[in-house]
Design a protein around this motif. Structure first.
Motif, PDB file in Angstrom:
ATOM      1  N   THR A 114       2.097 -21.845 -37.393  1.00 34.07           N
ATOM      2  CA  THR A 114       0.780 -21.795 -36.755  1.00 34.07           C
ATOM      3  C   THR A 114       0.043 -20.538 -37.188  1.00 34.07           C
ATOM      4  O   THR A 114       0.496 -19.420 -36.945  1.00 34.07           O
ATOM      5  CB  THR A 114       0.927 -21.806 -35.222  1.00 34.07           C
ATOM      6  N   PRO A 162      -2.014 -17.558 -36.978  1.00 34.74           N
ATOM      7  CA  PRO A 162      -2.311 -16.793 -35.757  1.00 34.74           C
ATOM      8  C   PRO A 162      -3.782 -16.400 -35.575  1.00 34.74           C
ATOM      9  O   PRO A 162      -4.115 -15.823 -34.550  1.00 34.74           O
ATOM     10  CB  PRO A 162      -1.434 -15.553 -35.881  1.00 34.74           C
ATOM     11  N   LYS A 210       5.882 -10.312 -37.624  1.00 36.34           N
ATOM     12  CA  LYS A 210       6.605 -11.046 -36.594  1.00 36.34           C
ATOM     13  C   LYS A 210       7.098 -10.078 -35.527  1.00 36.34           C
ATOM     14  O   LYS A 210       7.629  -9.011 -35.844  1.00 36.34           O
ATOM     15  CB  LYS A 210       7.804 -11.745 -37.231  1.00 36.34           C
ATOM     16  N   GLN A 211       6.918 -10.458 -34.283  1.00 34.06           N
ATOM     17  CA  GLN A 211       7.435  -9.654 -33.175  1.00 34.06           C
ATOM     18  C   GLN A 211       7.787 -10.599 -32.039  1.00 34.06           C
ATOM     19  O   GLN A 211       6.936 -11.354 -31.576  1.00 34.06           O
ATOM     20  CB  GLN A 211       6.366  -8.630 -32.739  1.00 34.06           C
ATOM     21  N   ASN A 212       9.051 -10.566 -31.590  1.00 36.03           N
ATOM     22  CA  ASN A 212       9.505 -11.444 -30.500  1.00 36.03           C
ATOM     23  C   ASN A 212       9.091 -12.897 -30.709  1.00 36.03           C
ATOM     24  O   ASN A 212       8.491 -13.521 -29.827  1.00 36.03           O
ATOM     25  CB  ASN A 212       8.961 -10.965 -29.146  1.00 36.03           C
ATOM     26  N   GLU A 213       9.382 -13.420 -31.869  1.00 37.73           N
ATOM     27  CA  GLU A 213       9.109 -14.841 -32.177  1.00 37.73           C
ATOM     28  C   GLU A 213       7.621 -15.195 -32.255  1.00 37.73           C
ATOM     29  O   GLU A 213       7.258 -16.352 -32.330  1.00 37.73           O
ATOM     30  CB  GLU A 213       9.817 -15.797 -31.186  1.00 37.73           C
ATOM     31  N   HIS A 214       6.756 -14.175 -32.185  1.00 36.91           N
ATOM     32  CA  HIS A 214       5.329 -14.435 -32.367  1.00 36.91           C
ATOM     33  C   HIS A 214       4.877 -13.819 -33.680  1.00 36.91           C
ATOM     34  O   HIS A 214       5.444 -12.838 -34.148  1.00 36.91           O
ATOM     35  CB  HIS A 214       4.512 -13.813 -31.228  1.00 36.91           C
ATOM     36  N   TYR A 215       3.812 -14.382 -34.231  1.00 32.35           N
ATOM     37  CA  TYR A 215       3.263 -13.824 -35.461  1.00 32.35           C
ATOM     38  C   TYR A 215       1.855 -13.284 -35.201  1.00 32.35           C
ATOM     39  O   TYR A 215       1.090 -13.866 -34.430  1.00 32.35           O
ATOM     40  CB  TYR A 215       3.217 -14.899 -36.563  1.00 32.35           C
ATOM     41  N   TYR A 216       1.550 -12.183 -35.880  1.00 33.68           N
ATOM     42  CA  TYR A 216       0.257 -11.531 -35.708  1.00 33.68           C
ATOM     43  C   TYR A 216      -0.358 -11.292 -37.075  1.00 33.68           C
ATOM     44  O   TYR A 216       0.340 -10.925 -38.024  1.00 33.68           O
ATOM     45  CB  TYR A 216       0.453 -10.186 -34.982  1.00 33.68           C
TER      46      TYR A 216
END
Ligand SMILES: [Zn+2]
Ligand SMILES: [Zn+2]
Length: 279
Positions: free
Chosen positions: A50, A52, A123-129
């Protein structure tokens, strides 16, 4: 800027770029005295990943890739007597999506002359920025990561991974804008020094035989005002014999050649070591 090779150029296939046509880019490049250029549109993001950014417009749609490659193939022939035109992509290194990226490169790599590997997503804690989308988003990332310095550490760690990751035979040979994390540095300064990280990255360039995208776009970013990477890093790269390839990172015809006047060591600029050498 006679004789310049520009190895980082976007196209109308970029959903966040301009509608300027490919032939407009090429005609302008000829006017500027370019000897060659690589079009490096943002490669489609892996299926299932996805994007971001709010508009979901970081990269080219997969459905448009065949037309992109076909159009460039015919333009490459058409303009062959005027300049060298190479077909490329700017491929994202996304931590955790190496298998998908390798599969993509295995499929489309044979059609490319040249390519760039870039880190835009952290990537940080399974999220992407997305690092470079906007100053507001950068601020949000710094809050999530704990500090601006943490964003820089994470960026250089991811960049190192991009260099050492196994992306197969068609892995790009050039690393895009290696200090992109500085894009909003005037708004988000940090006291921490990343010299050691950068030195480590340059060593990895050497050991992996990679080229550096000497990218002029940062100079025109109001909160960056320096190329990617800045002079000091370029000095060191030149000392170490790392090949530099100029990249305007143009997203419009107007952006061609951007930053070139302010770059140092332009005598050290080279042309890419193409993926399909020997062809
Ligand atoms: Zn772009
Ligand atoms: Zn980029």
């Amino acid at each position: 800027m006679t004789g310049i090779y520009d190895g980082h150029i976007h196209t109308p296939y970029c959903p966040h770029g301009s509608a300027d046509s490919l032939s407009e880019y090429i005609e302008r490049a000829i006017q500027l005295g370019y000897r060659g250029m690589t079009f490096t549109e943002h490669a489609p993001l892996p299926e299932g990943f996805t994007d971001p950014v709010p508009e979901n417009d970081s990269a080219m749609e997969m459905s448009r890739l065949p037309a992109y490659l076909d159009e460039l193939t015919s333009l490459k022939k058409y303009y062959s007597s005027a300049l060298t035109l190479n077909i490329g992509l700017e491929v994202d290194y996304i931590e955790g999506w190496e298998n998908e990226t390798r599969a993509f490169l295995n499929e489309f790599g044979p059609r490319l002359d040249d390519a760039i590997l870039s880190v835009h997503f952290l990537k940080q804690n399974e999220h992407y920025y997305c690092l470079d989308y906007s100053e507001t988003m950068f601020g949000e990332i710094a809050a999530v990561f704990g500090s601006t310095a943490q964003v820089h550490s994470s960026y250089y760690r991811t960049l190192a991974q991009s260099i050492t990751s196994d992306l197969g035979t068609y892995k790009p040979r050039r690393i895009g804008h290696m200090t992109l994390v500085n894009k909003f540095q005037a708004l988000y300064p940090t006291e921490a020094s990343f010299e050691r990280d950068i030195q480590g990255i340059l060593t990895l360039f050497k050991t992996h035989g990679l080229e550096l995208d000497y990218n002029g776009a940062g100079l025109s970013k109001p909160f960056c005002k320096e190329p990617y990477p800045p002079d000091k890093v370029v000095e060191e790269a030149v000392k170490q014999g790392i090949p530099l390839v100029f990249g305007s990172d143009a997203h419009s015809v107007k952006g061609l050649g951007q930053g070139l006047d302010s770059l140092i060591h332009t005598e050290s600029l080279s042309v890419p070591l193409f993926l399909n050498r020997g062809e």
